[in-house]
Design a protein around this motif. Structure first.
Motif, PDB file in Angstrom:
ATOM      1  N   MET A   1      -1.752 -14.401   4.299  1.00  0.00           N
ATOM      2  CA  MET A   1      -1.587 -14.746   2.905  1.00  0.00           C
ATOM      3  C   MET A   1      -2.568 -13.915   2.082  1.00  0.00           C
ATOM      4  N   SER A   2      -2.079 -13.214   1.097  1.00  0.00           N
ATOM      5  CA  SER A   2      -2.945 -12.373   0.273  1.00  0.00           C
ATOM      6  C   SER A   2      -3.454 -13.167  -0.936  1.00  0.00           C
ATOM      7  N   ILE A   3      -4.529 -12.646  -1.544  1.00  0.00           N
ATOM      8  CA  ILE A   3      -5.085 -13.297  -2.727  1.00  0.00           C
ATOM      9  C   ILE A   3      -4.142 -13.047  -3.900  1.00  0.00           C
ATOM     10  N   MET A   4      -3.757 -14.135  -4.530  1.00  0.00           N
ATOM     11  CA  MET A   4      -2.830 -14.074  -5.664  1.00  0.00           C
ATOM     12  C   MET A   4      -3.507 -14.666  -6.896  1.00  0.00           C
ATOM     13  N   LYS A   5      -3.035 -14.247  -8.059  1.00  0.00           N
ATOM     14  CA  LYS A   5      -3.468 -14.862  -9.313  1.00  0.00           C
ATOM     15  C   LYS A   5      -2.285 -15.641  -9.868  1.00  0.00           C
ATOM     16  N   ASN A   6      -2.535 -16.893 -10.192  1.00  0.00           N
ATOM     17  CA  ASN A   6      -1.519 -17.748 -10.790  1.00  0.00           C
ATOM     18  C   ASN A   6      -2.083 -18.343 -12.068  1.00  0.00           C
ATOM     19  N   ARG A   7      -1.260 -18.380 -13.099  1.00  0.00           N
ATOM     20  CA  ARG A   7      -1.672 -18.949 -14.378  1.00  0.00           C
ATOM     21  C   ARG A   7      -0.923 -20.271 -14.559  1.00  0.00           C
ATOM     22  N   ILE A   8      -1.710 -21.346 -14.708  1.00  0.00           N
ATOM     23  CA  ILE A   8      -1.138 -22.655 -14.990  1.00  0.00           C
ATOM     24  C   ILE A   8      -1.324 -22.911 -16.478  1.00  0.00           C
ATOM     25  N   LEU A   9      -0.220 -23.085 -17.201  1.00  0.00           N
ATOM     26  CA  LEU A   9      -0.251 -23.320 -18.644  1.00  0.00           C
ATOM     27  C   LEU A   9       0.058 -24.785 -18.914  1.00  0.00           C
ATOM     28  N   ILE A  47      -5.909 -19.101 -11.746  1.00  0.00           N
ATOM     29  CA  ILE A  47      -6.372 -19.467 -10.417  1.00  0.00           C
ATOM     30  C   ILE A  47      -6.205 -18.255  -9.507  1.00  0.00           C
ATOM     31  N   SER A  48      -7.302 -17.773  -8.957  1.00  0.00           N
ATOM     32  CA  SER A  48      -7.267 -16.636  -8.039  1.00  0.00           C
ATOM     33  C   SER A  48      -7.622 -17.120  -6.649  1.00  0.00           C
ATOM     34  N   GLY A  49      -6.808 -16.793  -5.669  1.00  0.00           N
ATOM     35  CA  GLY A  49      -7.142 -17.191  -4.310  1.00  0.00           C
ATOM     36  C   GLY A  49      -5.932 -17.184  -3.399  1.00  0.00           C
ATOM     37  N   LYS A  50      -6.174 -17.590  -2.179  1.00  0.00           N
ATOM     38  CA  LYS A  50      -5.132 -17.658  -1.159  1.00  0.00           C
ATOM     39  C   LYS A  50      -4.526 -19.061  -1.154  1.00  0.00           C
ATOM     40  N   PHE A  51      -3.714 -19.335  -2.165  1.00  0.00           N
ATOM     41  CA  PHE A  51      -3.109 -20.646  -2.312  1.00  0.00           C
ATOM     42  C   PHE A  51      -1.594 -20.538  -2.199  1.00  0.00           C
ATOM     43  N   THR A  52      -1.001 -21.550  -1.631  1.00  0.00           N
ATOM     44  CA  THR A  52       0.460 -21.600  -1.547  1.00  0.00           C
ATOM     45  C   THR A  52       1.026 -22.058  -2.891  1.00  0.00           C
ATOM     46  N   ASP A  53       2.321 -21.879  -3.069  1.00  0.00           N
ATOM     47  CA  ASP A  53       2.975 -22.391  -4.272  1.00  0.00           C
ATOM     48  C   ASP A  53       2.797 -23.904  -4.362  1.00  0.00           C
ATOM     49  N   GLU A  54       2.830 -24.571  -3.229  1.00  0.00           N
ATOM     50  CA  GLU A  54       2.638 -26.025  -3.199  1.00  0.00           C
ATOM     51  C   GLU A  54       1.234 -26.395  -3.691  1.00  0.00           C
ATOM     52  N   ASN A  55       0.217 -25.622  -3.270  1.00  0.00           N
ATOM     53  CA  ASN A  55      -1.152 -25.865  -3.751  1.00  0.00           C
ATOM     54  C   ASN A  55      -1.213 -25.747  -5.272  1.00  0.00           C
ATOM     55  N   ILE A  56      -0.654 -24.665  -5.800  1.00  0.00           N
ATOM     56  CA  ILE A  56      -0.703 -24.417  -7.249  1.00  0.00           C
ATOM     57  C   ILE A  56       0.002 -25.542  -8.004  1.00  0.00           C
ATOM     58  N   ASN A  57       1.153 -25.969  -7.521  1.00  0.00           N
ATOM     59  CA  ASN A  57       1.870 -27.077  -8.161  1.00  0.00           C
ATOM     60  C   ASN A  57       1.060 -28.370  -8.097  1.00  0.00           C
ATOM     61  N   THR A  58       0.373 -28.606  -6.992  1.00  0.00           N
ATOM     62  CA  THR A  58      -0.470 -29.794  -6.858  1.00  0.00           C
ATOM     63  C   THR A  58      -1.619 -29.748  -7.853  1.00  0.00           C
ATOM     64  N   ILE A 110      -9.389 -31.671  -4.099  1.00  0.00           N
ATOM     65  CA  ILE A 110      -8.005 -31.716  -3.621  1.00  0.00           C
ATOM     66  C   ILE A 110      -7.892 -31.055  -2.250  1.00  0.00           C
ATOM     67  N   LEU A 111      -8.492 -29.919  -2.086  1.00  0.00           N
ATOM     68  CA  LEU A 111      -8.349 -29.155  -0.837  1.00  0.00           C
ATOM     69  C   LEU A 111      -9.441 -29.448   0.192  1.00  0.00           C
ATOM     70  N   ARG A 112     -10.541 -30.028  -0.257  1.00  0.00           N
ATOM     71  CA  ARG A 112     -11.719 -30.250   0.584  1.00  0.00           C
ATOM     72  C   ARG A 112     -12.358 -28.952   1.039  1.00  0.00           C
ATOM     73  N   LYS A 113     -11.927 -27.868   0.449  1.00  0.00           N
ATOM     74  CA  LYS A 113     -12.565 -26.573   0.686  1.00  0.00           C
ATOM     75  C   LYS A 113     -12.147 -25.645  -0.441  1.00  0.00           C
ATOM     76  N   PHE A 114     -12.986 -24.763  -0.819  1.00  0.00           N
ATOM     77  CA  PHE A 114     -12.658 -23.813  -1.872  1.00  0.00           C
ATOM     78  C   PHE A 114     -13.684 -22.695  -1.828  1.00  0.00           C
ATOM     79  N   LYS A 115     -13.255 -21.500  -1.469  1.00  0.00           N
ATOM     80  CA  LYS A 115     -14.179 -20.374  -1.375  1.00  0.00           C
ATOM     81  C   LYS A 115     -13.733 -19.212  -2.247  1.00  0.00           C
ATOM     82  N   GLU A 116     -12.880 -19.506  -3.207  1.00  0.00           N
ATOM     83  CA  GLU A 116     -12.327 -18.443  -4.036  1.00  0.00           C
ATOM     84  C   GLU A 116     -13.033 -18.420  -5.387  1.00  0.00           C
ATOM     85  N   LYS A 117     -12.613 -17.512  -6.237  1.00  0.00           N
ATOM     86  CA  LYS A 117     -13.184 -17.346  -7.563  1.00  0.00           C
ATOM     87  C   LYS A 117     -12.942 -18.592  -8.415  1.00  0.00           C
ATOM     88  N   THR A 118     -13.919 -18.929  -9.249  1.00  0.00           N
ATOM     89  CA  THR A 118     -13.797 -20.054 -10.159  1.00  0.00           C
ATOM     90  C   THR A 118     -12.651 -19.805 -11.142  1.00  0.00           C
TER      91      THR A 118
END
Length: 127
Positions: A1-9, A47-58, A110-118
């Motif tokens: 899984m690559s690092i993706m940027k997702n924008r939640i509006l 949101i920048s990181g290795k997150f699934t679409d399900e993570n972003i929706n959550t 939510i994830l109990r772990k987070f090592k990506e960019k704020t």
């Protein structure tokens, strides 16, 4: 899984009044002497990181959005075809973004772990 940027509006449902938008529209009208008939503001979480679409929706559904008065889209603004201007206001690099930090804490919970960019907060203003 690559690092993706997702924008939640996050933005108000059409049936609710956003007093912040009304105030900014009034200020723009008075300062620039132009008519602003409609102004929509969306909080934007990048949101920048290795997150699934399900993570972003959550994150959007459980952390950022008050589902009673707000709704959200991921990576696109709601269907607005008729506007003249759009601008984004965010923090300068190095300025403390307390809401972004708090959202990072929420994601950790939510994830109990987070090592990506704020996540970074900005607001879109659609006129």
């Amino acid at each position: 899984m690559s690092i993706m940027k997702n924008r939640i509006l996050i933005y108000y449902h059409d049936k609710y009044t956003d007093n912040h938008s009304l105030s900014i529209a009034k200020n723009i009208s008075e300062i620039f002497n132009i008519s602003v008939k409609n102004l929509n503001i969306a909080k934007s979480y990048l949101i920048s990181g290795k997150f699934t679409d399900e993570n972003i929706n959550t994150f959007a559904d459980e952390l950022f959005c008050d589902k009673i008065i707000e709704e959200y889209n991921i990576n696109n603004y709601k269907n607005i075809d008729d506007f003249n201007f759009a601008f984004e206001i965010g923090f300068k690099q190095g300025v403390t973004d307390n809401e972004g930090r708090t959202s990072c804490d929420g994601i950790k919970d939510i994830l109990r772990k987070f090592k990506e960019k704020t996540p970074e907060l900005s607001r879109y203003n659609i006129i």
